[in-house]
Design an enzyme around this catalytic site. Structure first.
Site, short mmCIF file in Angstrom:
data_model
loop_
_atom_site.label_atom_id
_atom_site.label_comp_id
_atom_site.label_asym_id
_atom_site.label_seq_id
_atom_site.Cartn_x
_atom_site.Cartn_y
_atom_site.Cartn_z
N ASP A 101 -1.00 -0.76 1.24
CA ASP A 101 -1.48 -2.38 0.89
C ASP A 101 -1.99 -2.24 -0.57
O ASP A 101 -2.46 -3.18 -1.21
CB ASP A 101 -2.75 -2.54 1.61
CG ASP A 101 -3.80 -1.35 1.70
OD1 ASP A 101 -3.50 -0.38 0.88
OD2 ASP A 101 -4.95 -1.64 2.36
N ASP A 139 0.23 3.31 -1.72
CA ASP A 139 -0.68 4.37 -1.02
C ASP A 139 0.05 4.55 0.46
O ASP A 139 0.82 3.60 0.75
CB ASP A 139 -2.16 3.92 -0.79
CG ASP A 139 -2.33 2.48 -0.24
OD1 ASP A 139 -1.43 1.79 -0.24
OD2 ASP A 139 -3.60 2.23 0.19
N SER A 182 -5.53 4.33 5.34
CA SER A 182 -5.40 4.06 4.09
C SER A 182 -4.87 5.37 3.24
O SER A 182 -4.05 6.17 3.54
CB SER A 182 -6.13 3.24 3.40
OG SER A 182 -5.62 2.73 2.04
N ASP A 193 -0.60 3.24 3.54
CA ASP A 193 -0.36 2.13 4.24
C ASP A 193 0.30 0.95 3.47
O ASP A 193 0.59 -0.25 3.94
CB ASP A 193 -1.59 1.63 4.97
CG ASP A 193 -2.54 1.36 4.27
OD1 ASP A 193 -2.77 1.70 2.98
OD2 ASP A 193 -3.59 0.35 4.62
#
Length: 547
Positions: A296, A292, A143, A294
């Site tokens: 999500d 961010d 992440s 990734d």
């Protein structure tokens, strides 16, 4: 060095298939670096509801191919042969290698593995689990952690992250795995190993562009994926939904695992949004959006009357999206949810519309378990899942769907001659100004966090920021509505609230503050008062923590 430390290191070396970590470990053994070996072998990364996350390197306390293969073998034992797992990955160092190692272990154990076609946003993986009717999903991502980290997150057949007791079952199965060099491994040539095509991405785009976006489309957007994997998917989503494709920060547009332009690839961190805000000013953007790495999470910035921009808090965006979804959906069974550390405003909005409301522990794995009829969930850390009457397309936080919905909301406001700030002022007048902030302390020694929590439990504060502490809840004791978790919640006079908890993914102690200021005159005056109240809370809480 102790003989036991050397023995464990050499045993690890004997099974490690990665020449890079083999070379690292060999150099440490040859150099007699006991401290470095203890850091890698003195403990291990623990598999929990957040899966695994840690620094890349050799040994059980690092993310590496052995750690990942053991995790995949544990998951395979819990699921059993014949089950189907979808695997996704981001663009971090070794993410693709870890994803393919996972597929090799799963297919070698008699399971089916479907691997996403390239590095893609985590919400695409979460969507794909349900879309393909899979039994589980795995995504390889850290992440918004620093460049040196990577991670491993597991989803169950409902497309949401695992919760107890599944995490404990997988953890126990991992502990029972022997040397990974003895595991049977499949290959991409096996019929059970499938590399998915773009049709799964197209299905995801169809689902998120069917969200309640409204009819307005005229909007100038400045955007950054922060060197992550969100850029291409977000552009496609905007194009499919009929929006103009955002202006993107060129230096941060392409995936880059070293994240060269930011100290931390997290839109909440100081300086991370500087290039996006600079772009916004140059193009006269109506809003600023960021994902961010990734994708999500979604960050939102808005223009100010003086020509500058400011980033909205996750709670501000959550309140705007929550009210929007409630207005755009129908049915008596609708449910909206957030976490114990998020603002209490969503509950008041839900009450005003006669919609059910739930509060959960921190993390989307808990929000998704809030109950039937869930049409919206959010957490203050920039995570949102937006739904329609048909439900949630993604049973996890989704930075692409959230960005689209914010764009629709902002476009309608622009059409009406208004801004997102005007909508926030409307909420403040209706429900009172709910202002939130954080006090976050990063430590090198985790015992400092343990000590701070112990001090607070031993000597609870009686007053914070000039407000009486009316009640104190030790969240580790659990309740009828919440499972036990390490945290403390203080309810203060005037509707204020403080929650203190250790971070589940980083070496941080995080404190979540909220004050509620009635709006009797100008909203700007209430905002000024709220800043002063939050500053007073921070000062007293800092002293109480002793860090």
């Amino acid at each position: 060095m102790s003989s036991d430390l050397v023995r464990r290191a050499r045993s690890w070396l004997a099974q490690d298939p990665d020449p890079e970590t083999r070379a690292e470990l060999t150099a440490l053994l040859d150099g007699g670096d006991a401290d470095a070996l203890r850091a890698r072998f003195g403990t291990k990364l623990e598999f929990g509801t957040a899966g695994l996350r840690g620094e890349l390197g050799a040994g059980p306390n690092r993310m590496n191919r052995v750690t990942v293969m053991r995790a995949a073998a544990g998951l395979a034992r819990v699921l059993g042969p014949g089950r189907h797992v979808v695997i996704g990955y981001d663009a971090r160092h070794k993410s693709d290698v870890f994803a393919h190692d996972t597929a090799a272990v799963l297919t070698g154990a008699g399971l089916r593995a479907s691997v996403l076609p390239r590095p893609l946003p985590t919400p695409v993986l979460a969507f794909a689990v349900r879309h393909l009717g899979a039994d589980a999903g795995v995504t390889v991502t850290a992440s918004h952690n620093p460049p040196r980290d990577n991670g491993y997150k597991v989803y169950w057949n409902d497309g949401s992250q695992i919760v107890p007791p599944v995490d404990s079952e997988i953890s126990a199965a991992i502990d029972a795995v022997g040397q990974v060099s003895g595991l049977p491994l499949g290959s991409p040539a096996d019929p059970a190993w499938t590399t998915l095509g773009d049709d799964v991405v197209a299905a995801y785009l169809e689902a998120v562009t069917a969200l309640p976006l409204g009819a307005a489309r005229e909007l100038r957007v400045a955007y950054t994926p922060l060197h992550g994997v969100g850029g291409a998917t977000l552009d496609d989503a905007f194009r499919t939904a009929g929006f103009e494709v955002p202006a993107t920060v060129e230096a941060q547009a392409a995936p880059d695992p070293d994240f060269p332009t930011v100290a931390f690839p997290n839109p909440e961190e100081p300086g991370a949004m500087d290039l996006a805000l600079e772009l916004a000013r140059s193009v006269g953007a109506d809003i600023v959006l960021a994902n961010d790495p990734d994708a999500d999470r979604c960050a939102v910035g808005v223009p100010l009357p003086d020509g500058g921009y400011r980033m909205l808090t996750g709670d501000e965006v959550g309140a705007l999206l929550g009210e929007h979804v409630i207005r755009q959906t129908s049915g008596d069974g609708r449910l909206v949810a957030t976490t114990v550390v998020s603002s209490s405003l969503l509950g008041k909005i839900a009450s005003g519309y006669g919609v059910r409301y739930a509060e959960t522990l921190t993390g989307f794995k808990w929000i998704m378990k809030a109950g039937d009829g869930l049409v919206f969930g959010y957490e203050e850390a920039l995570g949102y899942s937006v739904g329609a009457d048909s439900g949630l397309p993604v049973h996890d936080k989704d930075g692409i769907g959230a960005a689209l919905t914010v764009a629709g909301l902002a476009a309608q406001a622009r059409l009406d001659g208004r801004t997102l700030l005007d909508l926030l002022d409307d909420q403040a007048r209706r429900y009172g100004l709910h202002a939130t902030s954080q006090l976050s302390v990063r430590v090198d020694d985790l015992s400092m966090i343990t000590g701070a929590m112990a001090r607070l439990r031993a000597t609870p504060p009686v007053k914070l920021g000039g407000r009486e502490v009316e009640s104190a809840d030790d969240l580790s004791e659990g309740s009828a509505g919440l499972p036990p978790t390490d945290g403390l919640r203080y309810r203060l006079s005037g509707g204020a609230r403080v929650v203190v908890r250790p971070s589940g993914t980083e070496p941080k102690l995080k404190c979540y503050l909220e004050v509620v200021v009635p709006v009797t005159g100008e909203v700007a005056d209430a905002r000024t008062q709220a800043v002063q109240d939050l500053d007073a809370l921070k000062a007293d809480l800092s002293a109480a923590l002793g860090l």
